[in-house]
Design a protein around this motif. Sequence first.
Motif, mmCIF file in Angstrom:
data_model
loop_
_atom_site.group_PDB
_atom_site.id
_atom_site.type_symbol
_atom_site.label_atom_id
_atom_site.label_comp_id
_atom_site.label_asym_id
_atom_site.label_seq_id
_atom_site.Cartn_x
_atom_site.Cartn_y
_atom_site.Cartn_z
ATOM 1 N N ASN C 4 17.303 86.045 92.418
ATOM 2 C CA ASN C 4 17.517 85.724 91.011
ATOM 3 C C ASN C 4 16.164 85.819 90.323
ATOM 4 O O ASN C 4 15.304 84.949 90.479
ATOM 5 C CB ASN C 4 18.100 84.311 90.891
ATOM 6 N N GLU C 5 15.960 86.899 89.590
ATOM 7 C CA GLU C 5 14.623 87.150 89.044
ATOM 8 C C GLU C 5 14.313 86.346 87.795
ATOM 9 O O GLU C 5 13.207 86.378 87.272
ATOM 10 C CB GLU C 5 14.466 88.654 88.787
ATOM 11 N N LYS C 6 15.285 85.638 87.355
ATOM 12 C CA LYS C 6 15.043 84.819 86.157
ATOM 13 C C LYS C 6 14.468 83.447 86.486
ATOM 14 O O LYS C 6 14.135 82.687 85.585
ATOM 15 C CB LYS C 6 16.368 84.619 85.406
ATOM 16 N N LEU C 7 14.392 83.118 87.770
ATOM 17 C CA LEU C 7 13.893 81.791 88.139
ATOM 18 C C LEU C 7 12.451 81.619 87.712
ATOM 19 O O LEU C 7 11.614 82.506 87.938
ATOM 20 C CB LEU C 7 14.012 81.583 89.654
ATOM 21 N N LYS C 8 12.161 80.494 87.092
ATOM 22 C CA LYS C 8 10.788 80.178 86.700
ATOM 23 C C LYS C 8 10.344 78.902 87.391
ATOM 24 O O LYS C 8 11.145 77.995 87.592
ATOM 25 C CB LYS C 8 10.685 79.982 85.183
ATOM 26 N N LEU C 9 9.070 78.840 87.731
ATOM 27 C CA LEU C 9 8.545 77.656 88.400
ATOM 28 C C LEU C 9 8.146 76.601 87.373
ATOM 29 O O LEU C 9 7.478 76.900 86.383
ATOM 30 C CB LEU C 9 7.313 78.046 89.229
ATOM 31 N N TYR C 10 8.567 75.370 87.625
ATOM 32 C CA TYR C 10 8.158 74.237 86.793
ATOM 33 C C TYR C 10 7.511 73.184 87.672
ATOM 34 O O TYR C 10 8.148 72.682 88.602
ATOM 35 C CB TYR C 10 9.365 73.586 86.113
ATOM 36 N N GLU C 11 6.254 72.835 87.402
ATOM 37 C CA GLU C 11 5.731 71.605 87.983
ATOM 38 C C GLU C 11 6.514 70.461 87.361
ATOM 39 O O GLU C 11 6.943 70.550 86.202
ATOM 40 C CB GLU C 11 4.231 71.439 87.664
ATOM 41 N N LEU C 12 6.698 69.397 88.122
ATOM 42 C CA LEU C 12 7.488 68.279 87.555
ATOM 43 C C LEU C 12 6.921 67.821 86.224
ATOM 44 O O LEU C 12 7.652 67.495 85.289
ATOM 45 C CB LEU C 12 7.514 67.093 88.519
ATOM 46 N N SER C 13 5.603 67.824 86.152
ATOM 47 C CA SER C 13 4.972 67.328 84.928
ATOM 48 C C SER C 13 5.197 68.254 83.744
ATOM 49 O O SER C 13 4.967 67.890 82.595
ATOM 50 C CB SER C 13 3.479 67.116 85.174
ATOM 51 N N ASP C 14 5.668 69.469 84.041
ATOM 52 C CA ASP C 14 5.949 70.421 82.958
ATOM 53 C C ASP C 14 7.344 70.260 82.369
ATOM 54 O O ASP C 14 7.656 70.856 81.336
ATOM 55 C CB ASP C 14 5.851 71.869 83.482
ATOM 56 N N ILE C 15 8.164 69.507 83.056
ATOM 57 C CA ILE C 15 9.554 69.422 82.614
ATOM 58 C C ILE C 15 9.661 68.410 81.480
ATOM 59 O O ILE C 15 9.289 67.247 81.639
ATOM 60 C CB ILE C 15 10.471 69.016 83.794
ATOM 61 N N ASN C 16 10.168 68.890 80.356
ATOM 62 C CA ASN C 16 10.208 68.008 79.191
ATOM 63 C C ASN C 16 11.178 66.848 79.364
ATOM 64 O O ASN C 16 10.909 65.728 78.973
ATOM 65 C CB ASN C 16 10.536 68.804 77.923
ATOM 66 N N TYR C 17 12.323 67.123 79.973
ATOM 67 C CA TYR C 17 13.300 66.044 80.144
ATOM 68 C C TYR C 17 13.548 65.786 81.623
ATOM 69 O O TYR C 17 14.447 66.359 82.218
ATOM 70 C CB TYR C 17 14.613 66.396 79.453
ATOM 71 N N LEU C 18 12.695 64.974 82.189
ATOM 72 C CA LEU C 18 12.834 64.621 83.601
ATOM 73 C C LEU C 18 13.023 63.116 83.679
ATOM 74 O O LEU C 18 12.285 62.362 83.060
ATOM 75 C CB LEU C 18 11.565 65.009 84.368
#
Lengths: 375, 375, 375, 375
Positions: C4-18
Amino acid sequence: MKENEKLKLYELSDINYLKVHGRTTGELSPLTLFWTGSAIELNAKGSELWLEVEVDYDIYEPWISILVNSAVVSRQMLTAGRYWVCVFRGMNENETKNIRIVRDVQAMNGDESCSLKIHAVKFDGEFLPIEEKPYKIEFIGDSITSGEGTVGAKPEEDWISMWFSAIRNYTFITAEALNAEYRVISQSGWGVLTSWDNNPHYNIPEYYDKVCGLLTGEKNESLGAFKQNDFASWQPNVVVVNLGTNDAGAFNSPEWKDEETGEIHKQRLNEDGTPNEEDLKAFEGAVVIFLAKLRKYNKNAHIVWVYGMLGTPIMPAIYRAVDTYIKETSDKRVSVFQLPNTTDETVGSRCHPGVLSHKKAAKELTEYIKEIITK
Amino acid sequence: MKENEKLKLYELSDINYLKVHGRTTGELSPLTLFWTGSAIELNAKGSELWLEVEVDYDIYEPWISILVNSAVVSRQMLTAGRYWVCVFRGMNENETKNIRIVRDVQAMNGDESCSLKIHAVKFDGEFLPIEEKPYKIEFIGDSITSGEGTVGAKPEEDWISMWFSAIRNYTFITAEALNAEYRVISQSGWGVLTSWDNNPHYNIPEYYDKVCGLLTGEKNESLGAFKQNDFASWQPNVVVVNLGTNDAGAFNSPEWKDEETGEIHKQRLNEDGTPNEEDLKAFEGAVVIFLAKLRKYNKNAHIVWVYGMLGTPIMPAIYRAVDTYIKETSDKRVSVFQLPNTTDETVGSRCHPGVLSHKKAAKELTEYIKEIITK
Amino acid sequence: MKENEKLKLYELSDINYLKVHGRTTGELSPLTLFWTGSAIELNAKGSELWLEVEVDYDIYEPWISILVNSAVVSRQMLTAGRYWVCVFRGMNENETKNIRIVRDVQAMNGDESCSLKIHAVKFDGEFLPIEEKPYKIEFIGDSITSGEGTVGAKPEEDWISMWFSAIRNYTFITAEALNAEYRVISQSGWGVLTSWDNNPHYNIPEYYDKVCGLLTGEKNESLGAFKQNDFASWQPNVVVVNLGTNDAGAFNSPEWKDEETGEIHKQRLNEDGTPNEEDLKAFEGAVVIFLAKLRKYNKNAHIVWVYGMLGTPIMPAIYRAVDTYIKETSDKRVSVFQLPNTTDETVGSRCHPGVLSHKKAAKELTEYIKEIITK
Amino acid sequence: MKENEKLKLYELSDINYLKVHGRTTGELSPLTLFWTGSAIELNAKGSELWLEVEVDYDIYEPWISILVNSAVVSRQMLTAGRYWVCVFRGMNENETKNIRIVRDVQAMNGDESCSLKIHAVKFDGEFLPIEEKPYKIEFIGDSITSGEGTVGAKPEEDWISMWFSAIRNYTFITAEALNAEYRVISQSGWGVLTSWDNNPHYNIPEYYDKVCGLLTGEKNESLGAFKQNDFASWQPNVVVVNLGTNDAGAFNSPEWKDEETGEIHKQRLNEDGTPNEEDLKAFEGAVVIFLAKLRKYNKNAHIVWVYGMLGTPIMPAIYRAVDTYIKETSDKRVSVFQLPNTTDETVGSRCHPGVLSHKKAAKELTEYIKEIITK
């Protein structure tokens, strides 16, 4: 109708194997059933059996349930008069049927005319011995223990005999599950110290030692209700006390006033809505005294104070009182057990625990008692 | 006892809002309740109500259940005689109670004396209109539909009225769940073609068009049991036929012999233990004819043939018969539905479905009928 | 396999709604999940989501459960290493999924290597806000609260992570029923005063104010487990304390001896088998002190001490202790509630409450808390 | 992490006591698990066990459930790759654990890349013999039998592997209740004659005699999926066919068109909404032919055609077809059994039967099969 010509009349005192359940005076001519759950039991090998009852009341009529081989087959109102009730007919005369005819309504403090007497039996067969059960349990309580609200639609509000049942009741269900014989001492609205409406005379402990001391009037006196109970003749293994619900209610009810003497009683609330400590202490004192009285008459019983089918607001006071009693007496055969609360799903009529609530309570209580009596 | 002096006598025909359930002749002076589940219903605003019954039988006495606001409050044997039964007393005179007094025992082919008549009511209040229910269901069946075995302990074997109930019965439970009015036509041991013991005269279809044609004797004739039923006055939305269990049993029972005529009947088994095809065809033919008869009298009803509460040995024959009927008539408003089998957990007395089995069957049937009537 | 080439990596701290559940240090790079029931929650609008975990242990491996829209879809062991776990794939990219990844195993005092860290997320969509729940509940307890025995066959006896669950657990079930956010502080075998085997250092109160103070070792120190917990950031409406079962067990266990110091501890029994009063007093004292500590950190919470899922031997002591605390502090927002006992029917593996027992306890506790929080 | 140095590698073919469930080619190097419910089973006396899997797919990933002593302990997605999965660790090395690793997702006709292979085991103990179960059952069906909808929240609509389960499934539950070994042949959307959307190629009977004939592509060919199944090696006592739901659906779905050949298929409705007779006959013919095929390969099995978990619209056609088959062949070891319908209470995700519906169906089916196999 074809008459059954083989029927023979038996005075109760003539029956060789008759078992009477519940506190009575010992009198059989006739037998008076005072308490809910009181009953006569027969092992009857024959085809047809009738019972002669004598019933009276001004307000609250008695009801009975009939059990054949432990299954409920009938429940009916008993209207006033002296007459015969058919218990069964047309059955195989060679089979023995275990029969219980059970008073389904509590002793009625509020109706001095209310009485249910059993005079005689008509039967076409033979009575056989009834096996002793291994355990005996006494239940002491209020409307919950009287099974108030276990019959009828949820919206029912009338205070009438119809909504009471001795069978759809945690007392009966627990006793059956434990294979125990049992008795019930109960009165709706009454407590340990006062009734739900602060009447200090409506308390169970005061009348505990009489056959059925909470009844009133001359008729009941002549029936022997106010005689000393013969505790020696029936010693329970377990005494279950389910009181406190009305004592808790008293804190939220208006004061009671004795119109004649002017005497007033009120369990008070503090300003923050919690119970007044002094009044709570009075309740605890009444519990302690009642425990001592119970022990006096039931030397070998384990006493379980149960509470919770309509909430647990004064459970801490119950625990304190039981603690105090144990400390004062070193009698350790007393414990407290919380029963499951009634919910929207399990409520019955008159906002009381319904049969589902009683079944649930019985299941928990059965497990608890099983541990005690099998130790 | 204090007499309630406000009680007034009402002949049934004097009551403005009286609902009679079950097939009757229309006669109200007195009203005869022939079938199980038949009943009178009242909306009674008053405090006390009595019912005058007249009861007779040689062998099988009738029983009644009393429902107050849809809750069962009493179930009792009615012994022979003409007398008053108290339905309720002491209730709030300003509240309206919905009351049903329900015959709890099937019409009794085996006792031509058995009858239950209602003459009158004593009441101290006012009768109010009874709301019409949106649906009508007719149930036709055998002992299962008569509720045989729904009362009593599992080992009971006597064939007596006591073990029957119209209330602990899938018919009542289904009708309540669907908010439907209902009637029951049923007889223990009977089938579509023959009874369980191969008697070709004990079949429901033959008597279907009479008020209660399967009764016998002059008394029942004079009560109107053999009159043509007035189908126009009560047209069901759904007819549920629960027959076939005894027809299947006949294959495993000895032949029936008419002692007078020498006539013999026997549904035969093949050597491999499967039903003889010709005899099975006879059964299927009887089903087809019965469906045509049902349609004749119930023009707009959906007919559901249900089967399975005591196993499904001849279900294929039922499906074939219904197929044949549909093919022959192009009447597609007929279907078959399997009810859940009875298990060790759900069996009642007399090896019949117990109340748990009836509840389970009612749950499945309710869902099935709901789809039909809401389409 | 198609990537799935659309997957993007997010560090937890990058996630706006966590949303992070459970006590943590606040650190997100990576996030360490210390306690059972701790979790991360996302509202994920996209088709595929992966989670990068880093796992270590010497003895007891962590497990996780994955919930999609509140339904459990997966439960798996996490073996050692740093790797990606797929949470979902192939889903409709236009629908938002509520996702919870929950630590299923308690903090492990007995394995200082045991840790579960979450580093990052791979995702092909958009994160959306997570609605705040109206209530917050903190549960404090022992093996029962850790869900020990809620997984596995009844005869299982090994003490391993596999038999623990945060989900088949009264904590989760109660919180879901009340629509509450919740946290768990728990350790198998530990009590208020001592552990089941009399070790006075294995008590929950001592470590309550740290993030996860009952862990050990340098690694946990560096992860921040021993830091002061930030109570201000999460104030519960209700604190449920389910402790006492191991304190009761200590009376029946051998003495504990500190091999280094020679220190000995033993909760003693009297000769008649009842608990020694002095030792019981020590337990009560520990309860009083713990209540004060709980109040210090949870200013507005109602504190409920629950007890009973494995019997109620020292319930009187708990009631006395709570009484004492209330008398000493006038803090009335503390109560005691008995949970239903575990039976043969409801027991799980390792002789612990099974999931049926947890469901039953949750049902009762939910009703009890509902009354408190809706008052 | 401490390595367990006692672990030894076992190729599957090296394991003396290995039980493979489900149809396979017999190949063990590696073993391919094609069908849902297929599994490997081990009796493992040791402390730690790992499994080497090789997984591939383009769209639909496989999932597994792990059972230890018949209790589900884990359920997890298997992402693409060749890697080790830990089954258990830290257990008592002297106790024998019964282990099943079960494929939780159906064979995937729609993804020719989807495969799940098992290569090897790492273990530190000894394998012990696995007791033979007394019965063997084969289940043949569609999405219901594939357990579609038994996982996940009710509103879920995605068609993904996550919502499938072999365990929360009437097949597994019935087999466990009967102590039977079992196999499943199933495909969502497929029928006896056509699929739900009228595709005449998506029918189970056509592919029944191959190992896993409904798969596609060269990879599956090389894995042996299209080889003739070795029926002699596993002869069931009972074959349960749960097909017809999609054949019924086809009547209400648009026509299917083969884009290449222009071939069209459509099961038609009459104007009155009932199924076209000719098309229904075609379905019945397909049932008859399938029964003959089943009998050819399962000489001694009782064949039960079950139907009803999503309604019974074409039950009459099923009964007719079975009747026809019996008449044509004199093979009487075939019967029809209606399963309980799914309701609002028992529905799962994707409008499919939920786990409660599967449990209910399993309970009824178990009783039905018990009668057959114990006769």
